[in-house]
Design an enzyme around this catalytic site. Sequence first.
Site, PDB file in Angstrom:
ATOM      1  N   CYS A 137      14.534   1.561  16.630  1.00 25.99           N
ATOM      2  CA  CYS A 137      13.668   0.783  17.537  1.00 25.99           C
ATOM      3  C   CYS A 137      13.951  -0.724  17.412  1.00 25.99           C
ATOM      4  CB  CYS A 137      12.206   1.103  17.265  1.00 25.99           C
ATOM      5  SG  CYS A 137      11.765   1.128  15.516  1.00 25.99           S
TER       6      CYS A 137
HETATM    7  N1  LIG Z   1       8.156   5.522  14.719  1.00 22.01           N
HETATM    8  C1  LIG Z   1       9.051   4.788  15.373  1.00 22.01           C
HETATM    9  O1  LIG Z   1       8.738   3.732  15.919  1.00 22.01           O
HETATM   10  C2  LIG Z   1      10.482   5.256  15.461  1.00 22.01           C
HETATM   11  C3  LIG Z   1      11.303   4.661  16.414  1.00 22.01           C
HETATM   12  C4  LIG Z   1      12.640   5.069  16.504  1.00 22.01           C
HETATM   13  C5  LIG Z   1      13.112   6.055  15.654  1.00 22.01           C
HETATM   14  N2  LIG Z   1      12.282   6.588  14.720  1.00 22.01           N
HETATM   15  C6  LIG Z   1      12.833   7.646  13.846  1.00 22.01           C
HETATM   16  O2  LIG Z   1      12.411   8.897  14.394  1.00 22.01           O
HETATM   17  C7  LIG Z   1      12.162   9.827  13.350  1.00 22.01           C
HETATM   18  C8  LIG Z   1      10.726  10.324  13.491  1.00 22.01           C
HETATM   19  O3  LIG Z   1       9.864   9.201  13.353  1.00 22.01           O
HETATM   20  P1  LIG Z   1       8.303   9.312  13.536  1.00 22.01           P
HETATM   21  O4  LIG Z   1       7.758   7.947  13.446  1.00 22.01           O
HETATM   22  O5  LIG Z   1       8.003  10.159  14.715  1.00 22.01           O
HETATM   23  O6  LIG Z   1       7.934  10.097  12.193  1.00 22.01           O
HETATM   24  P2  LIG Z   1       6.573  10.762  11.783  1.00 22.01           P
HETATM   25  O7  LIG Z   1       5.503  10.328  12.710  1.00 22.01           O
HETATM   26  O8  LIG Z   1       6.379  10.540  10.325  1.00 22.01           O
HETATM   27  O9  LIG Z   1       6.861  12.315  12.045  1.00 22.01           O
HETATM   28  C9  LIG Z   1       7.782  13.037  11.260  1.00 22.01           C
HETATM   29  C10 LIG Z   1       7.787  14.466  11.748  1.00 22.01           C
HETATM   30  O10 LIG Z   1       8.676  15.221  10.928  1.00 22.01           O
HETATM   31  C11 LIG Z   1       8.033  16.403  10.456  1.00 22.01           C
HETATM   32  N3  LIG Z   1       8.542  16.689   9.113  1.00 22.01           N
HETATM   33  C12 LIG Z   1       9.357  17.700   8.787  1.00 22.01           C
HETATM   34  N4  LIG Z   1       9.686  17.682   7.522  1.00 22.01           N
HETATM   35  C13 LIG Z   1       9.075  16.623   6.988  1.00 22.01           C
HETATM   36  C14 LIG Z   1       9.018  16.099   5.672  1.00 22.01           C
HETATM   37  N5  LIG Z   1       9.664  16.692   4.640  1.00 22.01           N
HETATM   38  N6  LIG Z   1       8.279  15.000   5.464  1.00 22.01           N
HETATM   39  C15 LIG Z   1       7.610  14.431   6.486  1.00 22.01           C
HETATM   40  N7  LIG Z   1       7.625  14.897   7.758  1.00 22.01           N
HETATM   41  C16 LIG Z   1       8.346  15.987   7.997  1.00 22.01           C
HETATM   42  C17 LIG Z   1       6.552  16.129  10.543  1.00 22.01           C
HETATM   43  O11 LIG Z   1       5.833  17.284  10.986  1.00 22.01           O
HETATM   44  P3  LIG Z   1       5.239  18.383  10.044  1.00 22.01           P
HETATM   45  O12 LIG Z   1       4.898  17.725   8.750  1.00 22.01           O
HETATM   46  O13 LIG Z   1       4.052  18.908  10.782  1.00 22.01           O
HETATM   47  O14 LIG Z   1       6.353  19.376   9.923  1.00 22.01           O
HETATM   48  C18 LIG Z   1       6.448  15.135  11.680  1.00 22.01           C
HETATM   49  O15 LIG Z   1       6.304  15.813  12.913  1.00 22.01           O
HETATM   50  C19 LIG Z   1      12.415   9.081  12.036  1.00 22.01           C
HETATM   51  O16 LIG Z   1      13.697   9.376  11.566  1.00 22.01           O
HETATM   52  C20 LIG Z   1      12.303   7.614  12.425  1.00 22.01           C
HETATM   53  O17 LIG Z   1      13.082   6.785  11.617  1.00 22.01           O
HETATM   54  C21 LIG Z   1      10.970   6.246  14.625  1.00 22.01           C
END
Ligand SMILES: NC(=O)c1ccc[n+]([C@@H]2O[C@H](COP(=O)([O-])OP(=O)(O)OC[C@H]3O[C@@H](n4cnc5c(N)ncnc54)[C@H](OP(=O)(O)O)[C@@H]3O)[C@@H](O)[C@H]2O)c1
Length: 319
Positions: A137
């Site tokens: 991002c």
């Molecule tokens: N947030 C942003 O602004 C953003 C922007 C661009 C890219 N990203 C990237 O996109 C990816 C997802 O980001 P996010 O912000 O959506 O993350 P998040 O809100 O923390 O969600 C992570 C997801 O992964 C799952 N998961 C599976 N195994 C996991 C584990 N061992 N530990 C934690 N969660 C686990 C979780 O669901 P369950 O626990 O229910 O399985 C959850 O749905 C990341 O790699 C991040 O760097 C994020």
Amino acid sequence: MAKPDQKSIGVIGARGHTGQELLSLLLAHPRFSIVFAGSRKLAGKPLSALADGLGENLKFEDISPADLRDRQFDALVLALPNGMAAEYVAAVDEARPQSVVLDLSADYRFDKSWYYGLPELTRRHASGKTRIANPGCYATAMQLALAPVADVLAAPACCFGVSGYSGAGTSPSERNDPDVLANNLLAYQPAGHIHEREVSHHLAGPVRFMPHVAAFFRGIHMTSALTLTTPHTVDELSARYEAHYHGEPLVKLSRDIPRVADNANRHHAAVGGWAVSDDGRQAVVYSTLDNLLKGAATQALQNLNNAFGFAESEGIPHG
Ligand SMILES: NC(=O)c1ccc[n+]([C@@H]2O[C@H](COP(=O)([O-])OP(=O)(O)OC[C@H]3O[C@@H](n4cnc5c(N)ncnc54)[C@H](OP(=O)(O)O)[C@@H]3O)[C@@H](O)[C@H]2O)c1
């Protein structure tokens, strides 16, 4: 179930901030159909358990890499924390190698065998690519601000970024704790942040990046300080950006400094607010975007549209 004219999409990590945004976009898209949504925590619950409007028809499932062998899908989206994509990618490579894989994490952004999908800057390389690394991002905000002047930078650009706390994901930490953030600003990782390396790698020139997180939920503000090889006026700078982003629906340029609140919940990035020093060699450009949309889910949808030969902006409201 996908209709015959739709592409079927599976999402792993669907409960997270970016996964949720992508679910909404995919559900509204005429050419895509979600065939599974992976979450351990919400397994067995309907998508509506995450957010109203996501519907009752599909239920979250706990899907392991091995489970992918028995699944049908045209594309798999991985929205997992960094470092977790490899086993899913290996499973697709083995069981469904022709499928598209789009990874939102940083795991493949430096892998030359993957397409780095920042469409406004890289779409000329998109054709036929089935392994797609979605940019970070902050990295999107920096690259959209720097690309039009990359050929006239005399020194590494210095980028001061402030993100809303949704950028830190849903796993509890200091950086997404509203109590810690109230009336506060947290600086972190002042050197070697992965998005600093990502931008240096893809813009083919070093940048400096200083990330911060603040008390708002969504959005990124980026102030980029530039040292230029030749003097520029504000008019000359703005003309460079106009030429670079002519016809791009998801990059909005303005003479005013773009603001987070004006651009949050929107699909575009806003760039502009140019200022120059008296000698024209020091300049500043600002960029802002919604980290969960143009910084993640909207960009993922642009990339999926391109992967299947649909119009890049299909299913993306803009204006
Ligand atoms: N947030 C942003 O602004 C953003 C922007 C661009 C890219 N990203 C990237 O996109 C990816 C997802 O980001 P996010 O912000 O959506 O993350 P998040 O809100 O923390 O969600 C992570 C997801 O992964 C799952 N998961 C599976 N195994 C996991 C584990 N061992 N530990 C934690 N969660 C686990 C979780 O669901 P369950 O626990 O229910 O399985 C959850 O749905 C990341 O790699 C991040 O760097 C994020």
